[in-house]
Design a protein around this motif. Structure first.
Motif, PDB file in Angstrom:
ATOM      1  N   SER A 114     -25.424  11.684 -15.239  1.00  0.00           N
ATOM      2  CA  SER A 114     -25.517  10.348 -15.856  1.00  0.00           C
ATOM      3  C   SER A 114     -26.158   9.363 -14.884  1.00  0.00           C
ATOM      4  O   SER A 114     -27.353   9.385 -14.652  1.00  0.00           O
ATOM      5  CB  SER A 114     -24.140   9.880 -16.307  1.00  0.00           C
ATOM      6  N   SER A 115     -25.361   8.537 -14.278  1.00  0.00           N
ATOM      7  CA  SER A 115     -25.947   7.538 -13.381  1.00  0.00           C
ATOM      8  C   SER A 115     -25.484   7.839 -11.963  1.00  0.00           C
ATOM      9  O   SER A 115     -24.666   8.710 -11.732  1.00  0.00           O
ATOM     10  CB  SER A 115     -25.437   6.169 -13.771  1.00  0.00           C
ATOM     11  N   TRP A 116     -25.965   7.139 -10.994  1.00  0.00           N
ATOM     12  CA  TRP A 116     -25.400   7.286  -9.659  1.00  0.00           C
ATOM     13  C   TRP A 116     -25.043   5.923  -9.110  1.00  0.00           C
ATOM     14  O   TRP A 116     -25.631   4.901  -9.447  1.00  0.00           O
ATOM     15  CB  TRP A 116     -26.333   8.059  -8.740  1.00  0.00           C
ATOM     16  N   LEU A 117     -24.062   5.940  -8.247  1.00  0.00           N
ATOM     17  CA  LEU A 117     -23.499   4.699  -7.715  1.00  0.00           C
ATOM     18  C   LEU A 117     -23.849   4.593  -6.241  1.00  0.00           C
ATOM     19  O   LEU A 117     -24.178   5.601  -5.609  1.00  0.00           O
ATOM     20  CB  LEU A 117     -21.980   4.745  -7.863  1.00  0.00           C
ATOM     21  N   GLU A 118     -23.697   3.402  -5.699  1.00  0.00           N
ATOM     22  CA  GLU A 118     -24.011   3.225  -4.280  1.00  0.00           C
ATOM     23  C   GLU A 118     -23.033   4.014  -3.404  1.00  0.00           C
ATOM     24  O   GLU A 118     -21.811   3.898  -3.588  1.00  0.00           O
ATOM     25  CB  GLU A 118     -23.931   1.741  -3.929  1.00  0.00           C
ATOM     26  N   LYS A 119     -23.582   4.794  -2.498  1.00  0.00           N
ATOM     27  CA  LYS A 119     -22.737   5.668  -1.675  1.00  0.00           C
ATOM     28  C   LYS A 119     -21.845   4.823  -0.750  1.00  0.00           C
ATOM     29  O   LYS A 119     -22.337   3.983  -0.010  1.00  0.00           O
ATOM     30  CB  LYS A 119     -23.643   6.574  -0.840  1.00  0.00           C
ATOM     31  N   PRO A 120     -20.520   5.063  -0.762  1.00  0.00           N
ATOM     32  CA  PRO A 120     -19.626   4.294   0.122  1.00  0.00           C
ATOM     33  C   PRO A 120     -19.567   4.941   1.506  1.00  0.00           C
ATOM     34  O   PRO A 120     -19.903   6.121   1.651  1.00  0.00           O
ATOM     35  CB  PRO A 120     -18.275   4.434  -0.567  1.00  0.00           C
ATOM     36  N   GLU A 121     -19.092   4.196   2.479  1.00  0.00           N
ATOM     37  CA  GLU A 121     -18.901   4.819   3.798  1.00  0.00           C
ATOM     38  C   GLU A 121     -17.677   5.727   3.773  1.00  0.00           C
ATOM     39  O   GLU A 121     -17.669   6.792   4.349  1.00  0.00           O
ATOM     40  CB  GLU A 121     -18.722   3.729   4.863  1.00  0.00           C
ATOM     41  N   VAL A 122     -16.654   5.257   3.079  1.00  0.00           N
ATOM     42  CA  VAL A 122     -15.414   6.038   3.003  1.00  0.00           C
ATOM     43  C   VAL A 122     -15.054   6.245   1.533  1.00  0.00           C
ATOM     44  O   VAL A 122     -15.206   5.341   0.715  1.00  0.00           O
ATOM     45  CB  VAL A 122     -14.264   5.281   3.729  1.00  0.00           C
ATOM     46  N   VAL A 123     -14.606   7.463   1.233  1.00  0.00           N
ATOM     47  CA  VAL A 123     -14.155   7.715  -0.144  1.00  0.00           C
ATOM     48  C   VAL A 123     -12.693   8.168  -0.098  1.00  0.00           C
ATOM     49  O   VAL A 123     -12.311   8.986   0.734  1.00  0.00           O
ATOM     50  CB  VAL A 123     -15.065   8.742  -0.867  1.00  0.00           C
ATOM     51  N   ILE A 124     -11.906   7.570  -0.989  1.00  0.00           N
ATOM     52  CA  ILE A 124     -10.494   7.967  -1.117  1.00  0.00           C
ATOM     53  C   ILE A 124     -10.404   8.948  -2.276  1.00  0.00           C
ATOM     54  O   ILE A 124     -10.969   8.695  -3.348  1.00  0.00           O
ATOM     55  CB  ILE A 124      -9.599   6.745  -1.423  1.00  0.00           C
ATOM     56  N   ILE A 125      -9.720  10.053  -2.054  1.00  0.00           N
ATOM     57  CA  ILE A 125      -9.481  10.996  -3.161  1.00  0.00           C
ATOM     58  C   ILE A 125      -7.988  10.956  -3.470  1.00  0.00           C
ATOM     59  O   ILE A 125      -7.155  11.027  -2.552  1.00  0.00           O
ATOM     60  CB  ILE A 125      -9.938  12.428  -2.779  1.00  0.00           C
ATOM     61  N   HIS A 126      -7.679  10.792  -4.751  1.00  0.00           N
ATOM     62  CA  HIS A 126      -6.268  10.675  -5.122  1.00  0.00           C
ATOM     63  C   HIS A 126      -6.052  11.309  -6.494  1.00  0.00           C
ATOM     64  O   HIS A 126      -6.743  10.960  -7.455  1.00  0.00           O
ATOM     65  CB  HIS A 126      -5.864   9.187  -5.167  1.00  0.00           C
ATOM     66  N   ASP A 127      -5.093  12.231  -6.576  1.00  0.00           N
ATOM     67  CA  ASP A 127      -4.790  12.844  -7.872  1.00  0.00           C
ATOM     68  C   ASP A 127      -4.381  11.764  -8.865  1.00  0.00           C
ATOM     69  O   ASP A 127      -3.467  10.965  -8.576  1.00  0.00           O
ATOM     70  CB  ASP A 127      -3.622  13.837  -7.737  1.00  0.00           C
ATOM     71  N   ALA A 128      -4.983  11.811 -10.036  1.00  0.00           N
ATOM     72  CA  ALA A 128      -4.648  10.809 -11.056  1.00  0.00           C
ATOM     73  C   ALA A 128      -3.186  10.892 -11.472  1.00  0.00           C
ATOM     74  O   ALA A 128      -2.641   9.944 -12.047  1.00  0.00           O
ATOM     75  CB  ALA A 128      -5.547  11.014 -12.267  1.00  0.00           C
ATOM     76  N   VAL A 129      -2.556  12.018 -11.197  1.00  0.00           N
ATOM     77  CA  VAL A 129      -1.169  12.211 -11.642  1.00  0.00           C
ATOM     78  C   VAL A 129      -0.148  11.856 -10.559  1.00  0.00           C
ATOM     79  O   VAL A 129       0.977  12.355 -10.574  1.00  0.00           O
ATOM     80  CB  VAL A 129      -0.958  13.662 -12.147  1.00  0.00           C
ATOM     81  N   ARG A 130      -0.563  11.010  -9.633  1.00  0.00           N
ATOM     82  CA  ARG A 130       0.379  10.469  -8.634  1.00  0.00           C
ATOM     83  C   ARG A 130       0.355   8.944  -8.817  1.00  0.00           C
ATOM     84  O   ARG A 130      -0.369   8.233  -8.127  1.00  0.00           O
ATOM     85  CB  ARG A 130      -0.067  10.845  -7.215  1.00  0.00           C
ATOM     86  N   PRO A 131       1.155   8.441  -9.765  1.00  0.00           N
ATOM     87  CA  PRO A 131       0.990   7.037 -10.174  1.00  0.00           C
ATOM     88  C   PRO A 131       1.583   5.993  -9.231  1.00  0.00           C
ATOM     89  O   PRO A 131       1.307   4.812  -9.385  1.00  0.00           O
ATOM     90  CB  PRO A 131       1.706   6.984 -11.530  1.00  0.00           C
ATOM     91  N   PHE A 132       2.379   6.427  -8.232  1.00  0.00           N
ATOM     92  CA  PHE A 132       3.092   5.399  -7.449  1.00  0.00           C
ATOM     93  C   PHE A 132       2.423   5.046  -6.129  1.00  0.00           C
ATOM     94  O   PHE A 132       3.067   4.701  -5.158  1.00  0.00           O
ATOM     95  CB  PHE A 132       4.542   5.829  -7.215  1.00  0.00           C
ATOM     96  N   VAL A 133       1.127   5.128  -6.104  1.00  0.00           N
ATOM     97  CA  VAL A 133       0.425   4.849  -4.857  1.00  0.00           C
ATOM     98  C   VAL A 133       0.328   3.334  -4.633  1.00  0.00           C
ATOM     99  O   VAL A 133       0.090   2.578  -5.562  1.00  0.00           O
ATOM    100  CB  VAL A 133      -0.967   5.529  -4.883  1.00  0.00           C
ATOM    101  N   GLU A 134       0.570   2.927  -3.389  1.00  0.00           N
ATOM    102  CA  GLU A 134       0.551   1.489  -3.061  1.00  0.00           C
ATOM    103  C   GLU A 134      -0.658   1.166  -2.182  1.00  0.00           C
ATOM    104  O   GLU A 134      -1.177   2.053  -1.499  1.00  0.00           O
ATOM    105  CB  GLU A 134       1.811   1.113  -2.261  1.00  0.00           C
ATOM    106  N   GLU A 135      -0.991  -0.102  -2.147  1.00  0.00           N
ATOM    107  CA  GLU A 135      -2.149  -0.514  -1.358  1.00  0.00           C
ATOM    108  C   GLU A 135      -2.004  -0.145   0.117  1.00  0.00           C
ATOM    109  O   GLU A 135      -2.963   0.243   0.778  1.00  0.00           O
ATOM    110  CB  GLU A 135      -2.378  -2.024  -1.479  1.00  0.00           C
ATOM    111  N   ASP A 136      -0.778  -0.254   0.629  1.00  0.00           N
ATOM    112  CA  ASP A 136      -0.580  -0.045   2.056  1.00  0.00           C
ATOM    113  C   ASP A 136      -1.032   1.355   2.501  1.00  0.00           C
ATOM    114  O   ASP A 136      -1.766   1.496   3.485  1.00  0.00           O
ATOM    115  CB  ASP A 136       0.905  -0.262   2.387  1.00  0.00           C
TER     116      ASP A 136
END
Ligand SMILES: Nc1ccn([C@@H]2O[C@H](COP(=O)(O)OP(=O)(O)OP(=O)(O)O)[C@@H](O)[C@H]2O)c(=O)n1
Ligand SMILES: O=C(CO)[C@H](O)[C@H](O)COP(=O)(O)O
Length: 407
Positions: free
Chosen positions: A127-149
């Motif tokens: 489809s489309s491509w997005l601007e490449k970030p310096e850092v990418v976070i990978i997080h399972d969508a099924v872990r809903p209690f993730v906090e900003e910290d």
């Protein structure tokens, strides 16, 4: 007056308790990939677990909301299977996930994550491509209690070390079995940790690791941190995470998740007051009385650009609000503003929001005794609010200095 309450009421003083997620900044770009392309075999329900409802809201929407609140994460890529594309699009529209970008998943988790990463690489995404970030976070969508910290801690560690991931102490001892099904050996529990999510990587490292993955890695691998070690020699920084990072895997996890959400929502209240002495005093008294049972913040009402009130409402951390109002019994503008902010924050889509307006009426200074029947405008507002799952209550306190002194 409690010290914390008094401190909180000083102008320019930052919110003392839970931060509303708005103050952190990073000097490098961060994006997130949320794999959500699985079928949830272990849960055993017809609907993949990421689309199961928790308090009338799909699980994936709760996780997405957590990420959307974090302003320093720019793009949020959600990876879903082809057959759930439409469902995901309707969830995005219905819950207003304006920052989510949907990418097609694949047969295994690693392949889905790789597809998510490709969305940032020219000519790699259909489809489309997005601007490449310096850092990418990978997080399972099924872990809903993730906090900003924890997101912040893994992102900054990834920038420094190339890879980072959250870990937790093991609950059970890990044993190895032999071919006949007998114990071969057991691991010393204190030496090992459970690898959880979120994990973060400098983009180039994780992308390079995935480019070198074998079919075996793609099919049987379960650990992204292992890939960067194996293929890029990058040893991840491991970070102790909070206990709520667990993955919804079995049906019982859905019930546990729902209970956790209910518990946290009912355990915090945000009290807004005007500048008047009586309102502030009552706010502090309430804080003192309630803080044994719940988390209470008292904030002076203000809607300037950096307003902590706006942050507190949009943070999604509060579902109970109290507004203390003095001698203004018509329909105070602040209440209308408060209701608008709650609506804009889309809080009530998840759970009913309770707003209690306390009217303080000093009988010695007021021209007449106010009665509940005098609040017709607020009544109308409450009716409208009710349709949007916001419960607006009023409490009228007619008082004199004599009663004040008697207390
Ligand atoms: N082909 C796959 C498989 C998994 N995932 C995602 O990876 C995360 C963690 O995987 P897991 O808990 O194993 O999910 P499922 O594969 O759906 O569950 P199960 O193993 O029980 O089938 C989930 O958000 C899941 O949707 C994915 O994006 N693509
Ligand atoms: O905890 C992990 C992080 O490294 C798992 O590897 C990840 O969540 C994959 O889940 P599963 O293997 O159950 O599909």
């Amino acid at each position: 007056m409690a010290e914390a309450a008094r401190d909180n009421l000083q102008p320019n003083r930052p919110l003392l308790c839970k931060q509303a997620g708005g103050n952190r900044t990073l000097d490098f770009s961060v994006a997130a990939v949320l794999p959500a392309g699985g079928s949830g075999e272990r849960m055993g329900s017809a609907t993949p677990k990421q689309f199961c409802q928790l308090l009338q809201r799909p699980l994936i929407s709760i996780t997405l909301e957590r990420f959307e609140r974090v302003h320093w994460i720019k793009e949020i890529v959600v990876v879903v299977s082809k057959q759930n594309f439409e469902l995901m699009s309707s969830i995005i529209e219905h819950y207003g996930h304006s920052r989510a970008i949907v990418v097609e998943g694949a047969l295994t988790r690693h392949q889905s994550i790789f597809n998510g990463l490709k969305a940032f690489v020219v000519n790699q995404s259909p489809s489309s491509w997005l601007e490449k970030p310096e850092v990418v976070i990978i997080h399972d969508a099924v872990r809903p209690f993730v906090e900003e910290d924890i997101l912040f801690r893994v992102a900054t560690a990834a920038k420094e070390y190339g890879a980072a991931g959250a870990i937790r102490p093991l609950v059970s001892t890990v044993v190895a079995t032999n071919a006949e099904g007998y114990l071969d050996h057991s691991l010393e529990r204190a030496k090992y940790r459970a690898s959880e999510m979120p994990q973060a990587f400098t983009f180039d490292i994780i992308y390079r690791a995935y480019q070198q993955c074998t079919d075996y890695d793609f099919e049987y691998g379960t650990e992204c941190l292992h890939l960067t070690l194996k293929y890029c020699g990058t040893s991840a920084k491991l970070i102790d995470g909070p206990p709520d990072l667990w993955k919804v895997t079995y049906k019982r996890d859905l019930y546990a998740a729902e209970s956790l959400i209910k518990e946290s929502l009912s355990k915090s209240v945000c009290i807004f007051t005007g500048m008047q002495k009586e309102a502030v005093q009552l706010g502090c008294l309430l804080q003192e009385a309630l803080q044994l049972m719940m988390e209470v913040d008292v904030l002076t009402w203000s809607l300037n650009k950096e307003s902590q009130c706006i942050q507190a409402i949009s943070s999604g951390l509060y579902y109970n609000f109290i507004y203390i109002n003095i001698n203004n019994f018509d329909l105070p503008l602040e209440i209308v503003q408060l209701m608008e902010l709650i609506e804009n924050a889309k809080l009530s889509a998840l759970y009913p929001v309770v707003v209690t307006v306390v009217h303080l009426n000093n009988l010695e200074t007021a021209s007449s005794c106010i009665r509940m029947e005098d609040f017709t405008n607020i009544k109308e507002l409450a009716k409208e609010a009710h349709q949007k799952n916001v419960l607006l209550y009023r409490l009228l306190i007619n008082y004199t200095q004599v009663c004040e002194a008697a207390q």
